[in-house]
Design an enzyme around this catalytic site. Structure first.
Site, PDB file in Angstrom:
ATOM      1  CD  GLU A 109      26.168  40.583  38.043  1.00 38.75           C
ATOM      2  OE1 GLU A 109      26.642  39.967  37.071  1.00 38.75           O
ATOM      3  OE2 GLU A 109      26.011  40.087  39.170  1.00 38.75           O
ATOM      4  NE  ARG A 113      33.760  38.792  26.769  1.00 39.29           N
ATOM      5  CZ  ARG A 113      33.402  39.355  27.933  1.00 39.29           C
ATOM      6  NH1 ARG A 113      34.268  40.030  28.665  1.00 39.29           N
ATOM      7  NH2 ARG A 113      32.189  39.205  28.396  1.00 39.29           N
ATOM      8  CE  LYS A 146      31.238  43.673  35.554  1.00 37.06           C
ATOM      9  NZ  LYS A 146      29.820  43.711  35.777  1.00 37.06           N
TER      10      LYS A 146
HETATM   11  P1  ATP Z   1      32.881  40.914  33.385  1.00 34.76           P
HETATM   12  O1  ATP Z   1      33.240  39.517  33.042  1.00 34.76           O
HETATM   13  O2  ATP Z   1      34.007  41.864  33.288  1.00 34.76           O
HETATM   14  O3  ATP Z   1      32.156  41.017  34.683  1.00 34.76           O
HETATM   15  P2  ATP Z   1      30.384  41.048  32.168  1.00 34.76           P
HETATM   16  O4  ATP Z   1      30.014  40.809  30.754  1.00 34.76           O
HETATM   17  O5  ATP Z   1      29.971  40.023  33.150  1.00 34.76           O
HETATM   18  O6  ATP Z   1      31.900  41.355  32.226  1.00 34.76           O
HETATM   19  P3  ATP Z   1      28.432  43.056  32.601  1.00 34.76           P
HETATM   20  O7  ATP Z   1      28.341  44.056  33.670  1.00 34.76           O
HETATM   21  O8  ATP Z   1      27.432  41.976  32.557  1.00 34.76           O
HETATM   22  O9  ATP Z   1      29.877  42.431  32.676  1.00 34.76           O
HETATM   23  O10 ATP Z   1      28.564  43.768  31.198  1.00 34.76           O
HETATM   24  C1  ATP Z   1      27.780  44.843  30.749  1.00 34.76           C
HETATM   25  C2  ATP Z   1      27.883  44.896  29.250  1.00 34.76           C
HETATM   26  O11 ATP Z   1      29.219  45.097  28.834  1.00 34.76           O
HETATM   27  C3  ATP Z   1      27.415  43.610  28.622  1.00 34.76           C
HETATM   28  O12 ATP Z   1      26.582  43.897  27.528  1.00 34.76           O
HETATM   29  C4  ATP Z   1      28.682  42.945  28.189  1.00 34.76           C
HETATM   30  O13 ATP Z   1      28.464  42.119  27.081  1.00 34.76           O
HETATM   31  C5  ATP Z   1      29.586  44.130  27.885  1.00 34.76           C
HETATM   32  N1  ATP Z   1      30.992  43.776  28.029  1.00 34.76           N
HETATM   33  C6  ATP Z   1      31.592  43.235  29.109  1.00 34.76           C
HETATM   34  N2  ATP Z   1      32.897  42.996  28.870  1.00 34.76           N
HETATM   35  C7  ATP Z   1      33.140  43.400  27.601  1.00 34.76           C
HETATM   36  C8  ATP Z   1      34.300  43.411  26.758  1.00 34.76           C
HETATM   37  N3  ATP Z   1      35.477  42.952  27.176  1.00 34.76           N
HETATM   38  N4  ATP Z   1      34.164  43.895  25.500  1.00 34.76           N
HETATM   39  C9  ATP Z   1      32.978  44.359  25.071  1.00 34.76           C
HETATM   40  N5  ATP Z   1      31.863  44.383  25.811  1.00 34.76           N
HETATM   41  C10 ATP Z   1      31.922  43.899  27.060  1.00 34.76           C
HETATM   42 MG    MG Z   2      28.188  39.470  33.870  1.00 37.64          MG
END
Ligand code: ATP
Ligand code: MG
Length: 569
Positions: free
Chosen positions: A42, A267, A277
């Site tokens: 995102e 994760r 983020k």
């Molecule tokens: P954040 O909470 O940091 O915003 P998010 O999952 O909301 O993380 P996205 O941009 O939606 O962020 O993530 C893109 C991809 O990266 C998704 O498939 C998510 O599952 C993966 N991802 C995010 N954080 C991690 C992590 N700590 N370890 C492994 N994969 C991750």
């Molecule tokens: Mg997200």
């Protein structure tokens, strides 16, 4: 991938659970044996090292199984998403060494298709327009132990819902006044199946679709259908989406579209930092760090500026592997991967962080000798360079003690040490500031027979010191970093907010450092080992003639020690 690592996911001969699934699917010719993954960020912030794990996994699987991996921006929330983030994400994925070729997609490209899918579900009686507010929906949702209540609008006719949905799209209703909901089961044990919201009204301009839409799809509705539209075979996401899988499958089944399969893995969590983020944005906005690329940040742009290599991050992601259970990875493993990489690749140079002047009293005034120095003993092909030696040099304050404790194997009055690539010197006199008592310089003599730092007679010296020639050294600033947080898990504290655990000493700036003159040619991003002190990377803040270095990591490898101990057990 640019190197040739054995990136098979095999450890001790067995496959990890994701590769087991994929190999079974290939064997049974599911999807014609195709493997197609995607990385779906995102664009609401910069990527972090957790995302690197997902990137390495998704792109790595595609490479390993001759498949494809798409880059898809999950841009369904217009209020938090920005072009700056899209650009940074692309830069970071490329820097990590992966290529999505022409497959750069946006969930927003599918808004029209998603709308049509929604119409299809309404026509089937599987979705309805609901006039409850967000609060009312929450209140009637029930709990884990109690079923929810049906919306009073649940049984409105398909015709009425179709009409209202069309008018929602046209902008006839204010924000939050209506939603489109899937009609599943308000008594389901899985809360995600209790008539989840598919669309909300939001009169907000979108960075890509502008004012074309005032209804926006929810994550669960957009994500799985986007996977299906792209023909994604294995949709890999993190564990928190496990409970969403029944909904993911329900939409695909009811729409009778390409059945992408969702697979969840744990994760990445790293100690002494936070990995979300949203929280990283807080650190940036509230000035706890200097920006997304502050070298203390776990963002990809931060660790890049700090001096990490893409190779070391890929190696790290391979080593931690994929698992089904959440765990905390020790940051010393990440540092270990980096040291292994830089040990082989970084040129070794000399820099003095806390200068102490040494005058070699018997060395001719005005004489300059150019001495040969090996760039990296691990790799002869990296060659040699020449460094100037003269009567006045600087050593590090730490390398001299007037009154040396036991086991201090460096310079002290009356002692002889080796200057790396230089000569043996002996300290004869300590000069002090009369007023403060502070040591201002040392007077030494040298042995001309030890040029290059070797003695024919094989006599032992107390130690080997790094140094720079006073007349030739370059002024430099060095920035030393420590963990951004004082506790291993800032999010798991009983008291206060995670920001209460920020390490006040995470940045130390040394502005009076001296480095050997060969570093005048160094460019931002170049990495070096400062002999005996660690790995350092040239920062973009460098100006002409005055480089700024970030300490990437020290030389002390605690992971290697941990491994050694484990082996001895
Ligand atoms: P954040 O909470 O940091 O915003 P998010 O999952 O909301 O993380 P996205 O941009 O939606 O962020 O993530 C893109 C991809 O990266 C998704 O498939 C998510 O599952 C993966 N991802 C995010 N954080 C991690 C992590 N700590 N370890 C492994 N994969 C991750
Ligand atoms: Mg997200």
């Amino acid at each position: 991938m640019k190197d040739n690592r054995d990136n098979t996911g095999r450890e001790g001969g067995s496959l990890d659970f994701i590769r087991t699934i994929i190999e079974e699917d290939i064997r049974s010719h599911k999807n014609d044996g195709r493997v197609h993954t995607r990385f779906p960020p995102e664009p609401n912030g910069y990527l972090h090292i957790g995302h690197a794990k997902s990137i390495c996994l998704n792109f790595g699987l595609a490479l390993q199984y001759n498949g494809l991996c798409n880059l898809r921006f999950d841009d369904t929330n217009p209020t938090k998403e920005e072009q700056e983030y899209i650009d940074s994400i692309k830069r970071d994925v490329r820097w990590l060494g992966f290529d999505w070729e022409d497959r750069e997609y946006y969930a927003s490209d599918y808004f029209e298709q998603l709308y049509e899918y929604a119409v299809k579900l309404i026509q089937k009686g599987k979705a309805f327009v609901c006039d409850l507010t967000a609060d009312e929906i929450r209140e009637t949702r029930g709990t884990l132990t109690e079923p929810g209540k049906d919306s009073p609008y649940r049984d409105r006719s398909s015709e009425e819902s179709l009409d209202l949905f069309e008018r929602m799209r046209k902008g006839e209703f204010p924000d939050g006044s209506r939603t489109l909901r899937a009609k599943i089961d308000m008594a389901s044990g899985n809360l995600n199946l209790r008539d989840p919201v598919m669309y909300r009204i939001l009169h907000a301009a979108h960075p890509r679709t502008g004012d074309a839409w005032c209804i926006y799809p929810m994550y669960d509705w957009a994500h799985g259908q986007s996977d299906s539209i792209e023909g994604i075979t294995h949709s890999i996401c993190t564990l928190e989406f496990e409970d969403h899988r029944p909904l993911y499958d329900w939409f695909i089944r009811e729409l009778e579209i390409f059945p992408s399969r969702q697979i969840e893995f744990a994760r990445l969590n790293l100690n002494y930092t936070v990995m979300s983020k949203r929280r990283l944005l807080q650190l940036v906005n509230e000035g706890f760090v200097h920006g997304w690329d502050d070298p203390r940040m776990p963002s990809i742009s931060g660790i890049r500026r700090r001096g990490y290599t893409p190779e070391s991050i890929r190696d790290f992601c391979d080593r931690i592997g994929v698992a089904k259970r959440d765990s905390m990875v020790d940051i010393v493993l990440l540092e270990h991967c980096l040291r292994e990489d830089l040990n082989r690749r970084a040129q070794r140079v000399m820099a003095v962080l806390h200068p102490l002047k040494v005058i070699i009293t018997d060395y001719p005034e005005g004489k300059v000798e150019m001495l040969d120095a090996v760039n990296n003993p691990e790799d002869e092909s990296m060659g040699t360079r020449q460094i100037p030696f003269s009567r006045e040099i600087f050593i590090d304050q730490d390398d001299f003690r007037e009154d040396p404790p036991k086991k201090f194997f460096r310079l002290a009055p009356g002692r002889e040490v080796r200057l790396k690539h230089g000569y043996y010197i002996t300290c004869n006199e300590v000069i002090k500031d009369e007023a403060t008592g502070e040591i201002t310089e040392l007077h030494c003599t040298y042995d001309p027979e030890t040029r290059g730092g070797w003695s024919e007679d094989g006599r032992r010296v107390m130690g080997t010191l790094h140094w720079v020639s006073a007349a030739h050294a370059l002024d430099a600033e060095v920035r030393l970093y420590d963990h951004l947080f004082t506790v291993e898990n800032p999010l798991d504290q009983t008291e206060g907010d995670f920001k209460d655990y920020i390490n006040p000493d995470s940045l130390e700036i040394l502005s009076d450092c001296l480095v050997e003159p060969s570093l005048a040619k160094a460019e931002p991003g170049d990495r070096f080992q400062f002999l005996r002190q660690g790995y350092f990377c040239v920062d973009p803040d460098s100006t002409d003639g005055r480089p700024v270095f970030n300490r990437t990591v020290t030389l002390r490898d605690t992971w290697a020690k941990i491994e050694k101990k484990l082996q001895q057990k």
